[in-house]
Design an enzyme around this catalytic site. Structure first.
Site, PDB file in Angstrom:
ATOM      1  N   GLU A 158       0.854  -1.149   0.170  1.00 22.55           N
ATOM      2  CA  GLU A 158       0.018   0.069  -0.172  1.00 22.55           C
ATOM      3  C   GLU A 158       0.883   1.192   0.035  1.00 22.55           C
ATOM      4  O   GLU A 158       0.567   2.143   0.897  1.00 22.55           O
ATOM      5  CB  GLU A 158      -1.049  -0.033   1.254  1.00 22.55           C
ATOM      6  CG  GLU A 158      -1.783  -1.169   1.045  1.00 22.55           C
ATOM      7  CD  GLU A 158      -2.833  -1.449   2.488  1.00 22.55           C
ATOM      8  OE1 GLU A 158      -2.731  -0.534   3.161  1.00 22.55           O
ATOM      9  OE2 GLU A 158      -3.465  -2.336   2.201  1.00 22.55           O
ATOM     10  N   HIS A 235     -10.516  -5.930  -2.768  1.00 20.38           N
ATOM     11  CA  HIS A 235     -11.344  -5.509  -1.796  1.00 20.38           C
ATOM     12  C   HIS A 235     -12.502  -4.978  -2.315  1.00 20.38           C
ATOM     13  O   HIS A 235     -12.684  -3.595  -2.312  1.00 20.38           O
ATOM     14  CB  HIS A 235     -10.826  -5.045  -0.597  1.00 20.38           C
ATOM     15  CG  HIS A 235      -9.944  -5.675   0.217  1.00 20.38           C
ATOM     16  ND1 HIS A 235     -10.021  -6.697   1.018  1.00 20.38           N
ATOM     17  CD2 HIS A 235      -8.499  -5.493   0.549  1.00 20.38           C
ATOM     18  CE1 HIS A 235      -8.907  -7.232   1.473  1.00 20.38           C
ATOM     19  NE2 HIS A 235      -8.004  -6.495   1.087  1.00 20.38           N
ATOM     20  N   GLU A 263      -6.029 -10.449  -2.523  1.00 21.98           N
ATOM     21  CA  GLU A 263      -6.968 -10.219  -1.024  1.00 21.98           C
ATOM     22  C   GLU A 263      -8.481 -10.353  -1.542  1.00 21.98           C
ATOM     23  O   GLU A 263      -9.252  -9.394  -1.008  1.00 21.98           O
ATOM     24  CB  GLU A 263      -6.592  -9.160  -0.348  1.00 21.98           C
ATOM     25  CG  GLU A 263      -5.040  -8.996  -0.065  1.00 21.98           C
ATOM     26  CD  GLU A 263      -4.709  -7.954   1.053  1.00 21.98           C
ATOM     27  OE1 GLU A 263      -5.504  -7.283   1.645  1.00 21.98           O
ATOM     28  OE2 GLU A 263      -3.394  -7.826   1.250  1.00 21.98           O
ATOM     29  N   ASP A 265     -12.078 -10.192  -1.753  1.00 21.14           N
ATOM     30  CA  ASP A 265     -13.441 -10.410  -1.205  1.00 21.14           C
ATOM     31  C   ASP A 265     -14.418  -9.237  -1.726  1.00 21.14           C
ATOM     32  O   ASP A 265     -14.204  -8.404  -2.326  1.00 21.14           O
ATOM     33  CB  ASP A 265     -13.496 -10.242   0.520  1.00 21.14           C
ATOM     34  CG  ASP A 265     -12.748  -8.982   0.946  1.00 21.14           C
ATOM     35  OD1 ASP A 265     -13.057  -7.912   0.160  1.00 21.14           O
ATOM     36  OD2 ASP A 265     -12.036  -9.100   2.182  1.00 21.14           O
TER      37      ASP A 265
HETATM   38  O1  9MR Z   1      -7.266  -9.217   7.505  1.00 20.64           O
HETATM   39  C1  9MR Z   1      -6.429  -8.100   8.466  1.00 20.64           C
HETATM   40  C2  9MR Z   1      -7.367  -7.931   9.712  1.00 20.64           C
HETATM   41  O2  9MR Z   1      -7.335  -9.027  10.394  1.00 20.64           O
HETATM   42  C3  9MR Z   1      -6.475  -6.882  10.330  1.00 20.64           C
HETATM   43  O3  9MR Z   1      -7.121  -6.403  11.453  1.00 20.64           O
HETATM   44  C4  9MR Z   1      -6.440  -5.540   9.513  1.00 20.64           C
HETATM   45  C5  9MR Z   1      -5.595  -4.410  10.065  1.00 20.64           C
HETATM   46  O4  9MR Z   1      -5.391  -3.358   8.950  1.00 20.64           O
HETATM   47  O5  9MR Z   1      -5.490  -6.187   8.186  1.00 20.64           O
HETATM   48  C6  9MR Z   1      -6.294  -6.940   7.513  1.00 20.64           C
HETATM   49  O6  9MR Z   1      -5.617  -7.354   6.265  1.00 20.64           O
HETATM   50  C7  9MR Z   1      -5.349  -6.390   5.476  1.00 20.64           C
HETATM   51  C8  9MR Z   1      -4.019  -6.720   4.671  1.00 20.64           C
HETATM   52  O7  9MR Z   1      -2.958  -6.930   5.635  1.00 20.64           O
HETATM   53  C9  9MR Z   1      -3.620  -5.519   3.620  1.00 20.64           C
HETATM   54  N1  9MR Z   1      -4.544  -5.067   2.921  1.00 20.64           N
HETATM   55  C10 9MR Z   1      -6.007  -4.656   3.604  1.00 20.64           C
HETATM   56  C11 9MR Z   1      -6.326  -5.909   4.393  1.00 20.64           C
HETATM   57  C12 9MR Z   1      -8.003  -5.641   5.132  1.00 20.64           C
HETATM   58  O8  9MR Z   1      -7.627  -4.320   5.849  1.00 20.64           O
END
Ligand code: 9MR
Length: 448
Positions: A158, A235, A263, A265
């Protein structure tokens, strides 16, 4: 049959085979697993996982359906080094071990990010030289630990704002945009075999942010900086798959890098209904088809495979149901969307029917908790009975929300006085505790 890692004993190989053949959800046991459909198309199909959940039905599905695992949180800096110099690799190790035991790849996630960093790092005040050394050492330590065991690393996560400018982060502010090349170079040195990715969100279609990523990758390639792939997180929101997704994947491929959907969803406003789930199936199918259409699209990973293990519900109040399996581990239409785009011929549950799905939410050395959910769509029930036959000597000791009797291997459960009614569009669940030893295959259940 897919290739398995060498070094497995015959006994564990047979045990694994038994797991693969016997533990798909009962109503869909004949369908080819997503990982095998993916292999036939040259695609690796993955899921993000939580290490502590990798037992029972969650572990069975993760192992049987997917050929790649991404630790959802376990490899982030804040997880592995919460206190400076004191490391916790337990969950990351567990996931890598599970993947190897199931012939799966691992996507390492993630080395350099602005989020989920330890407070000692974010609260520290560092010179640029110190920050650079911290970055180098972190990458050398983590990538070095798993050298040879990680197929691909999300090295930088990111890095961009929505308008394509660099995000203001600890790393950018301290080291300038050169932190990206530095991190990639350090990762290559620590594990020359791992594919190195830059990963971001809202870069699925052609837009200002994905064009900034494109220009960065082009420039890194021109400078000879090691970069092997881009991750499009994906996402997405129901009905909003970008129309330029395939074109965007193709333009990165044409730069000479791989692409992964990292990722995926697709969230919807709750409650889910038949029309929304059908739209979600079409969306999952469209994303998968775009990856299938571009040979350099190497991996398609969902960010959690079950609605019980998704970040969406807590982050976007009122939204959810974003993954391919429901919270009771029954495959949703979205699952069949992925399968169909991978060339699978699937047998979704008939419409206008009630079905029973058996799952094992938790399992320990001698016992387990089972769950059966009876769901109706286009039909309803005023009473129900679910039967099955255990194949490995399992013995029920206690049931709730049903009256269960077991005679030898044969189990019969009928509704309690208060839950015989299953309305159209509704579901009823009951649970039980049982003993097992040796193996605990999921039986085929019959609703009658
Ligand atoms: O799935 C992850 C969630 O359990 C955490 O709380 C969150 C914190 O930011 O991060 C989520 O995963 C992220 C990923 O590492 C990077 N892209 C966005 C994802 C969703 O927030």
């Amino acid at each position: 049959m897919r290739s398995l890692r060498t070094g497995l004993s015959l006994a564990s190989l047979l045990g694994l085979l038994g797991t693969l053949l016997l533990t798909a959800p009962a109503a869909h046991a004949a369908d080819t697993p997503l990982r095998d459909l993916g292999t036939a198309k040259g695609k690796v199909i993955g899921t993000a996982v939580t290490g502590s959940k990798l037992t029972g039905s969650y572990g069975d599905i993760a192992g049987a359906q997917f050929s790649s695992l991404t630790p959802g949180n376990a490899m982030k800096w804040g997880s592995v080094e919460p206190t400076r110099g004191s490391f916790n690799w337990a969950e990351a190790d567990q996931i890598v071990d599970f993947a190897e035991a199931h012939g799966q790849q691992v996507r390492g996630h993630t080395l350099v990010w602005h989020s989920q960093n330890p407070s000692w790092l974010t609260n520290g005040s560092w010179t640029s030289a110190q920050l650079g050394t911290l970055l180098d050492d972190h990458i050398a330590t983590e990538v070095g630990r798993y050298k040879g065991r990680i197929a691909a690393w999300d090295v930088v996560n990111e890095p961009f704002n929505e308008d394509g400018t660099y995000r203001s982060t600890l790393w950018y502010n301290g080291l300038g945009s050169g932190y990206i090349a530095r991190a990639l170079t350090a990762a290559r040195a620590a594990d020359p075999a791992a594919k190195l990715y830059i990963n971001d969100y809202n870069v699925e279609g052609v837009n200002a942010k994905s064009t900034a990523l494109y220009n960065l990758v082009k420039s890194l390639k021109e400078q000879g900086v090691p970069i092997d792939g881009v991750g499009l997180q994906a996402h997405l929101i129901l009905g909003q798959v970008p129309s330029t997704l395939q074109q965007n994947i193709q333009r990165f491929a044409d730069l000479g890098v791989d692409v992964a959907i990292t990722e995926l969803d697709i969230r919807m406003a709750l409650p889910a209904d038949t029309a929304k789930l059908a739209q979600q199936k079409a969306d999952y199918k469209a994303v998968t088809a775009a990856c299938v259409a571009v040979s350099r699209c190497a991996n398609l990973t969902v960010w959690g495979f079950t609605d019980s293990d998704s970040w969406v519900d807590s982050t976007f109040p009122g939204y959810g149901a974003a993954t391919p399996y429901d919270a009771n581990y029954a495959p949703k239409p979205a699952y069949y969307g992925i399968a169909e785009a991978l060339g699978g011929t699937t047998t979704p549950p008939p419409t206008g029917a009630c079905t029973a799905t058996y799952s094992v939410p938790s399992q320990w050395n001698t016992g387990f908790t089972g769950n059966v959910t009876i769901s109706c769509s286009g039909a309803s029930l005023s009473s129900w009975k679910v039967t099955w036959t255990y194949g490995a000597g399992q013995q029920i000791t206690q049931a709730w929300n049903a009256t269960c009797t077991q005679s030898g291997a044969a189990v019969s459960c009928v509704n309690a006085s208060y839950n015989g009614t299953v309305p159209d569009g509704g579901s009823v669940s009951f649970g039980f505790n049982a003993n097992w030893s040796g193996s605990n295959p999921v039986p085929t259940v019959t609703l009658g």
